[in-house]
Each structure stands twice: as structure tokens, then as C-alpha cells.
Design a protein around this motif. Structure first.
Motif, PDB file in Angstrom:
ATOM      1  N   ASP A  52      -0.765  -4.611   8.166  1.00 15.14           N
ATOM      2  CA  ASP A  52      -0.161  -3.750   7.128  1.00 15.14           C
ATOM      3  C   ASP A  52       1.025  -2.935   7.671  1.00 15.14           C
ATOM      4  OD1 ASP A  52      -2.264  -4.654   5.534  1.00 15.14           O
ATOM      5  OD2 ASP A  52      -3.479  -2.869   5.894  1.00 15.14           O
ATOM      6  N   PHE A  85      -4.094   9.797   1.443  1.00 10.70           N
ATOM      7  CA  PHE A  85      -4.818   8.738   0.719  1.00 10.70           C
ATOM      8  C   PHE A  85      -3.887   7.550   0.533  1.00 10.70           C
ATOM      9  CE2 PHE A  85      -2.671  11.200  -2.530  1.00 10.70           C
ATOM     10  CZ  PHE A  85      -2.172  10.239  -3.399  1.00 10.70           C
ATOM     11  N   ARG A 127      -8.636  10.794   3.076  1.00  8.17           N
ATOM     12  CA  ARG A 127      -9.239  11.694   4.055  1.00  8.17           C
ATOM     13  C   ARG A 127      -9.372  13.065   3.404  1.00  8.17           C
ATOM     14  NH1 ARG A 127      -5.418   9.232   7.977  1.00  8.17           N
ATOM     15  NH2 ARG A 127      -6.612   7.855   9.348  1.00  8.17           N
ATOM     16  N   GLY A 165      -3.881  10.598  11.538  1.00  4.57           N
ATOM     17  CA  GLY A 165      -3.999   9.134  11.603  1.00  4.57           C
ATOM     18  C   GLY A 165      -2.806   8.442  12.224  1.00  4.57           C
ATOM     19  N   ILE A 224       0.940   5.090   0.754  1.00  4.20           N
ATOM     20  CA  ILE A 224       0.171   6.168   1.387  1.00  4.20           C
ATOM     21  C   ILE A 224       0.889   7.480   1.110  1.00  4.20           C
ATOM     22  CG2 ILE A 224      -0.532   7.163   3.615  1.00  4.20           C
ATOM     23  CD1 ILE A 224      -1.028   4.296   4.588  1.00  4.20           C
ATOM     24  N   GLU A 229       0.869  -1.168   0.000  1.00  2.00           N
ATOM     25  CA  GLU A 229       0.000   0.000   0.000  1.00  2.00           C
ATOM     26  C   GLU A 229       0.905   1.217   0.000  1.00  2.00           C
ATOM     27  OE1 GLU A 229      -2.643  -0.386   3.368  1.00  2.00           O
ATOM     28  OE2 GLU A 229      -3.936  -1.698   2.176  1.00  2.00           O
TER      29      GLU A 229
HETATM   30  O1  C5P Z   1      -4.499   5.189   9.134  1.00  2.13           O
HETATM   31  P1  C5P Z   1      -3.513   5.978   8.341  1.00  2.13           P
HETATM   32  O2  C5P Z   1      -3.266   7.352   8.870  1.00  2.13           O
HETATM   33  O3  C5P Z   1      -2.218   5.228   8.114  1.00  2.13           O
HETATM   34  O4  C5P Z   1      -4.179   6.146   6.884  1.00  2.13           O
HETATM   35  C1  C5P Z   1      -3.615   6.972   5.893  1.00  2.13           C
HETATM   36  C2  C5P Z   1      -4.536   6.980   4.677  1.00  2.13           C
HETATM   37  O5  C5P Z   1      -4.533   5.727   4.028  1.00  2.13           O
HETATM   38  C3  C5P Z   1      -5.988   7.266   5.015  1.00  2.13           C
HETATM   39  O6  C5P Z   1      -6.547   8.076   4.001  1.00  2.13           O
HETATM   40  C4  C5P Z   1      -6.640   5.901   5.028  1.00  2.13           C
HETATM   41  O7  C5P Z   1      -7.996   5.972   4.683  1.00  2.13           O
HETATM   42  C5  C5P Z   1      -5.831   5.157   3.991  1.00  2.13           C
HETATM   43  N1  C5P Z   1      -5.680   3.729   4.279  1.00  2.13           N
HETATM   44  C6  C5P Z   1      -6.327   2.789   3.478  1.00  2.13           C
HETATM   45  N2  C5P Z   1      -6.181   1.451   3.749  1.00  2.13           N
HETATM   46  C7  C5P Z   1      -5.418   1.024   4.755  1.00  2.13           C
HETATM   47  C8  C5P Z   1      -4.736   1.965   5.573  1.00  2.13           C
HETATM   48  C9  C5P Z   1      -4.896   3.311   5.306  1.00  2.13           C
HETATM   49  O8  C5P Z   1      -7.014   3.157   2.531  1.00  2.13           O
HETATM   50  N3  C5P Z   1      -5.280  -0.286   4.969  1.00  2.13           N
END
Ligand code: C5P
Length: 236
Positions: A126, A173, A196, A95, A88, A86
Motif C-alpha cells: 500500500d 483512521f 486509532r 504509526g 488516511i 486508501e
Molecule cells: O500504519 P499507519 O500509521 O499508516 O495507519 C494509519 C491509520 O490507517 C491507522 O488508523 C490504521 O489502522 C489505518 N490503516 C488501515 N489499513 C491499512 C493501513 C492503515 O486501516 N492498510
């Protein structure tokens, strides 16, 4: 249709070789699936939002798996070999980053976006990994990793400019990447479940509403607003 995979909020079917139907279900989960409810109509709202945002990426020349929106909760995509990471991208502190790095102030704007890599594993929640981990594990070559980072920043530019032009902030995102005919493309979804977005009064248009204990109805209102702001995808 052959069901290929069913995740927390989507099911994938193979329509024909190389072509998949991605169906967005009404399920909403948070905290690793510990909170799980059904939000009637969420699937359609997320499919529309995702389809339209993929259209924006395609218009900007970013390669993706998107083919078209099929109406209802269904998006048609190219079958890709998904890389189990993933990616980010963060424009503001929020978060899990705040938990990991408490010196950051909530909603502090970064001088440049932060890119994080996580290994996709429900069992391990994750975990954050290093770029070199990805290379040494043989998931991507060094050049491909640079390409993934470039793609992530391009997606950020398109989405951030789009939301900012409408008066909203793209906080962060997640994207996923895969290979189609050996070429790296953006896969999966772009919706309130994976980003977000804040309005000028600090209200969320995304799953944070649900993560913070909001009701299914409140979540649906946020997703309706998000779908309206994003606009309708093309219909085929
Ligand atoms: O929870 P966190 O701050 O790490 O999330 C960062 C961004 O990644 C957020 O927009 C969250 O919606 C997205 N995310 C996701 N799937 C995940 C972890 C985070 O879509 N498994």
C-alpha cells in the motif's frame, strides 16, 4: 449466497443485485498478515462498531454504502465500484508517518488534519502516492479527488467530535471510497482495525494493542470497550 470476495478480516457476499452482506470474521492480522490469529467475538464487535459509526456519518449527511446492521457479525451494504486507494486522515502523529517523517514528535497534534493517499496493493505494501498519481492513473477526476478529500475531512469531523465528546482522542483512521450509481460514497468499514483511538490514560481501543504484541484477549477487551463507547447500531 454468492461469495464475492474474502479479505483479511471480512467476507463479502451478494444477497441480490446491488446489495451485499459484509461479514466481519474473527480473524486479526498485523504486519501485512505476518501475525494472524483468531479472536473469538471480534467479528460481532467490529460489525456493531462499524454499523454504528456509519449511522453517525449518514446522520451527518455523508454518503456511504451502509444500508443496515443485520445482527451478529453482519452489515448490509450497497454494492459499490471500489476505487483502489486508501485515504488516511491523521489528527496526531503516529504509526507509519513517524517512520517517514522522524522530525515529528509522537502524538504531536497537527494544526490541521493530514490527508494521505495510498495505492491498495498487498504486493507493494500500500505505497503512499501523490494526488496527481491518482488523476493520471485515471482512478479519479480532479473534481472527484477534491470530493474525496472533502468526504475524508467530513468523516474526520464527525468521528473526532464524537470521540472527543466522550473523552477519547481520534489519532488517525483509514477510509475507502467507491461509486454507487456514479456517486462517490464512503465504503468498507470503520472499526478498531481501521482507526486509532486513545483514552485519557493513553490506552488504545484499537488494533494497535495487537500490533504492539498484546494478546488476543487484550485485543478483545479493547474492542469491547470501543463497541461500548460507540453504542448499539439500529436493528432492522
Ligand atoms: O500504519 P499507519 O500509521 O499508516 O495507519 C494509519 C491509520 O490507517 C491507522 O488508523 C490504521 O489502522 C489505518 N490503516 C488501515 N489499513 C491499512 C493501513 C492503515 O486501516 N492498510
Amino acid at each position: 449466497m454468492e461469495e464475492l470476495y474474502s479479505g483479511k478480516a471480512k467476507t463479502l457476499y451478494r444477497i441480490e443485485p446491488g446489495k451485499l452482506l459484509m461479514r466481519f470474521r474473527d480473524d486479526v492480522t498485523a504486519f501485512d498478515g505476518k501475525r494472524k490469529e483468531v479472536a473469538g467475538g471480534k467479528g460481532v464487535l467490529s460489525a456493531k462498531t462499524s454499523a454504528k459509526l456509519f449511522e453517525l456519518l449518514e446522520e451527518a449527511g455523508i454518503p456511504t454504502h451502509y444500508i443496515c446492521y443485520r445482527g451478529g457479525p453482519d452489515m448490509i451494504v450497497k454494492e459499490a465500484k471500489v476505487i483502489p486507494i486508501e485515504v488516511i486522515v491523521r489528527n496526531y502523529a503516529y504509526g507509519s508517518l513517524l517512520k517517514r517523517m522522524p522530525l515529528l514528535k509522537p502524538l504531536q497534534k497537527f494544526t490541521r488534519p493530514i490527508i494521505e493517499l495510498h495505492f491498495k496493493s498487498d504486493e507493494l505494501h500500500d505505497p503512499l502516492i501523490l494526488p496527481q498519481d491518482v488523476i493520471e492513473a485515471g482512478l479519479l477526476t480532479e473534481d472527484e479527488l477534491r470530493e474525496v478529500e472533502r468526504l475524508a475531512l467530513e468523516v474526520n469531523n464527525v468521528l473526532r467530535n464524537f470521540f472527543e465528546s466522550k473523552g477519547y482522542r481520534l489519532i488517525d483512521f483509514k477510509i475507502e471510497v467507491g461509486r454507487v450509481d456514479g456517486k462517490l460514497v464512503v465504503v468498507d468499514e470503520l472499526s478498531g482495525d481501521t482507526m486509532r483511538i486513545l483514552d485519557s490514560e493513553g490506552r488504545h481501543l484499537d488494533k494497535e494493542v495487537f500490533r504492539k504484541g498484546g494478546s488476543v484477549q487484550e485485543l478483545l477487551e479493547a474492542y469491547k470497550r470501543l463497541a461500548e463507547i460507540v453504542g448499539e447500531p439500529r436493528r432492522v
